[in-house]
Design a protein around this motif. Structure first.
Motif, PDB file in Angstrom:
ATOM      1  N   VAL A  10       0.835  -1.214   0.000  1.00 38.53           N
ATOM      2  CA  VAL A  10       0.000   0.000   0.000  1.00 38.53           C
ATOM      3  C   VAL A  10       0.868   1.261   0.000  1.00 38.53           C
ATOM      4  O   VAL A  10       1.786   1.399   0.811  1.00 38.53           O
ATOM      5  CB  VAL A  10      -0.952  -0.002   1.215  1.00 38.53           C
ATOM      6  N   CYS A  11       0.560   2.162  -0.904  1.00 40.33           N
ATOM      7  CA  CYS A  11       1.219   3.465  -0.975  1.00 40.33           C
ATOM      8  C   CYS A  11       0.156   4.564  -0.979  1.00 40.33           C
ATOM      9  O   CYS A  11      -0.935   4.395  -1.537  1.00 40.33           O
ATOM     10  CB  CYS A  11       2.056   3.595  -2.239  1.00 40.33           C
ATOM     11  N   LEU A  12       0.487   5.691  -0.348  1.00 41.80           N
ATOM     12  CA  LEU A  12      -0.430   6.839  -0.333  1.00 41.80           C
ATOM     13  C   LEU A  12       0.367   8.121  -0.172  1.00 41.80           C
ATOM     14  O   LEU A  12       1.308   8.188   0.621  1.00 41.80           O
ATOM     15  CB  LEU A  12      -1.430   6.710   0.822  1.00 41.80           C
ATOM     16  N   LEU A  58     -10.115   6.086   3.463  1.00 43.20           N
ATOM     17  CA  LEU A  58      -9.217   6.537   2.405  1.00 43.20           C
ATOM     18  C   LEU A  58      -8.973   5.374   1.453  1.00 43.20           C
ATOM     19  O   LEU A  58      -9.121   4.209   1.843  1.00 43.20           O
ATOM     20  CB  LEU A  58      -7.876   7.006   2.984  1.00 43.20           C
ATOM     21  N   SER A  59      -8.571   5.698   0.237  1.00 40.44           N
ATOM     22  CA  SER A  59      -8.233   4.658  -0.739  1.00 40.44           C
ATOM     23  C   SER A  59      -6.743   4.757  -1.063  1.00 40.44           C
ATOM     24  O   SER A  59      -6.217   5.859  -1.262  1.00 40.44           O
ATOM     25  CB  SER A  59      -9.044   4.841  -2.026  1.00 40.44           C
ATOM     26  N   PRO A  60      -6.065   3.618  -1.129  1.00 45.52           N
ATOM     27  CA  PRO A  60      -4.634   3.667  -1.462  1.00 45.52           C
ATOM     28  C   PRO A  60      -4.419   4.073  -2.909  1.00 45.52           C
ATOM     29  O   PRO A  60      -5.260   3.817  -3.770  1.00 45.52           O
ATOM     30  CB  PRO A  60      -4.171   2.224  -1.208  1.00 45.52           C
ATOM     31  N   ILE A  72     -11.916  -3.635   0.964  1.00 46.18           N
ATOM     32  CA  ILE A  72     -12.609  -2.745   1.892  1.00 46.18           C
ATOM     33  C   ILE A  72     -12.949  -1.444   1.178  1.00 46.18           C
ATOM     34  O   ILE A  72     -12.110  -0.859   0.497  1.00 46.18           O
ATOM     35  CB  ILE A  72     -11.746  -2.457   3.132  1.00 46.18           C
ATOM     36  N   SER A  73     -14.188  -1.009   1.338  1.00 47.06           N
ATOM     37  CA  SER A  73     -14.626   0.222   0.680  1.00 47.06           C
ATOM     38  C   SER A  73     -15.243   1.171   1.700  1.00 47.06           C
ATOM     39  O   SER A  73     -15.486   0.794   2.857  1.00 47.06           O
ATOM     40  CB  SER A  73     -15.640  -0.082  -0.423  1.00 47.06           C
ATOM     41  N   ALA A  74     -15.505   2.404   1.285  1.00 45.70           N
ATOM     42  CA  ALA A  74     -16.103   3.401   2.170  1.00 45.70           C
ATOM     43  C   ALA A  74     -17.444   2.908   2.698  1.00 45.70           C
ATOM     44  O   ALA A  74     -18.230   2.311   1.960  1.00 45.70           O
ATOM     45  CB  ALA A  74     -16.289   4.717   1.416  1.00 45.70           C
ATOM     46  N   GLY A  75     -17.694   3.149   3.990  1.00 39.06           N
ATOM     47  CA  GLY A  75     -18.958   2.743   4.590  1.00 39.06           C
ATOM     48  C   GLY A  75     -19.019   1.270   4.939  1.00 39.06           C
ATOM     49  O   GLY A  75     -20.102   0.737   5.215  1.00 39.06           O
ATOM     50  N   SER A  76     -17.866   0.588   4.943  1.00 39.69           N
ATOM     51  CA  SER A  76     -17.836  -0.831   5.271  1.00 39.69           C
ATOM     52  C   SER A  76     -18.371  -1.073   6.677  1.00 39.69           C
ATOM     53  O   SER A  76     -17.963  -0.419   7.638  1.00 39.69           O
ATOM     54  CB  SER A  76     -16.401  -1.362   5.165  1.00 39.69           C
TER      55      SER A  76
END
Length: 255
Positions: A10-12, A58-60, A72-76
């Motif tokens: 994972v990078c951000l 957040l999304s990587p 995993i997505s927003a609102g999980s």
């Protein structure tokens, strides 16, 4: 046994008008069923950012985060998140605060309500159910916040320095209480903390992040030779100081 959580490469980076700021660089690790992982690292290295990625907030930019094989997505609803502040609503009783998430999800079923009652009794909050948050100690408020998270029956619990606002003695007691609650629940959990002793006392493994952009500097398995281990009793284990010194040295390698 398969990992329940997989974080892979994972990078951000944060993007502003003044440019790009790398935050996380090629982060990879697994979390096993029922495992407690502590994450430590220098201030500002991206520990909370990593939790936000795992929570789906957040999304990587690259890499992946999967829970039970699913992205995993927003609102999980599978991830429970306990923050530094308890965010209890003063105009609601402790009981109504604990039910808030179930109300929002429209899940006030007889089964969920019965589970709520059981948690209140098991963890000593039943007699405070009608109290307002301001009538409770900081430790009791954090216990209520944890129960509010547990009634949602998440598959994974994230804890972002939930004891940092408490005085030292209360912090020890509450971390011990919550450690026992999580062990009883069998839920896998990830704790972000600045406190090395807290990280060791609660965890099965400690993940050490480097300074920003954060990389996984080292993962330290914790094996304490102590019967009926709890967060409090762990601090008296013969090898506790050894782990403390090891992690301290890792954190100060490039200081």
């Amino acid at each position: 046994m398969k990992p329940v959580l997989k974080v892979r490469d994972v990078c951000l980076s944060y993007h502003t008008l003044s440019g790009e700021t790398p935050a996380l660089s090629h982060i990879s690790f697994d979390l096993m069923p029922g495992e407690f992982l502590s994450i430590v690292g220098p201030s500002g290295c991206g520990k909370s950012t990593l939790l936000n990625l795992i929570a789906g907030l957040l999304s990587p930019e690259s890499g992946s985060v999967t829970l039970d094989g699913k992205k995993i997505s927003a609102g999980s609803t599978e991830v429970g998140y306990m923050l530094q502040k308890d965010h209890l609503l003063e105009w609601r009783s402790i009981y109504r605060n604990i039910l808030l998430g179930l109300e929002i999800r429209k899940e006030l079923t007889p089964q969920k309500l019965a589970n709520t009652e059981a948690l209140l009794k098991t963890y000593g909050l039943d007699r405070f159910r009608d109290a307002k948050p301001s009538q409770l100690s900081g430790g009791m408020r954090q216990r209520a916040a944890l129960i509010r998270t547990l009634v949602l029956e998440p598959e994974l619990l994230l804890l972002d320095e939930p004891f940092s606002a408490l005085d030292y003695q209360t912090r020890l007691n509450v971390s011990d209480d919550i450690g026992k609650i999580l062990k009883t629940s069998g839920k896998p959990a990830i704790l972000v903390t600045h406190d090395i002793s807290e990280a060791i006392s609660m965890a099965d493994r400690v993940l050490i992040l480097s300074a920003r952009p954060a990389t996984v500097q080292r993962i330290v398995p914790i094996h304490l030779d102590i019967k009926d281990r709890t967060p409090f009793s762990s601090r008296n284990a013969p090898d506790f100081k050894k782990y403390f010194n090891l992690i301290w040295k890792e954190l100060n390698k490039n200081a």
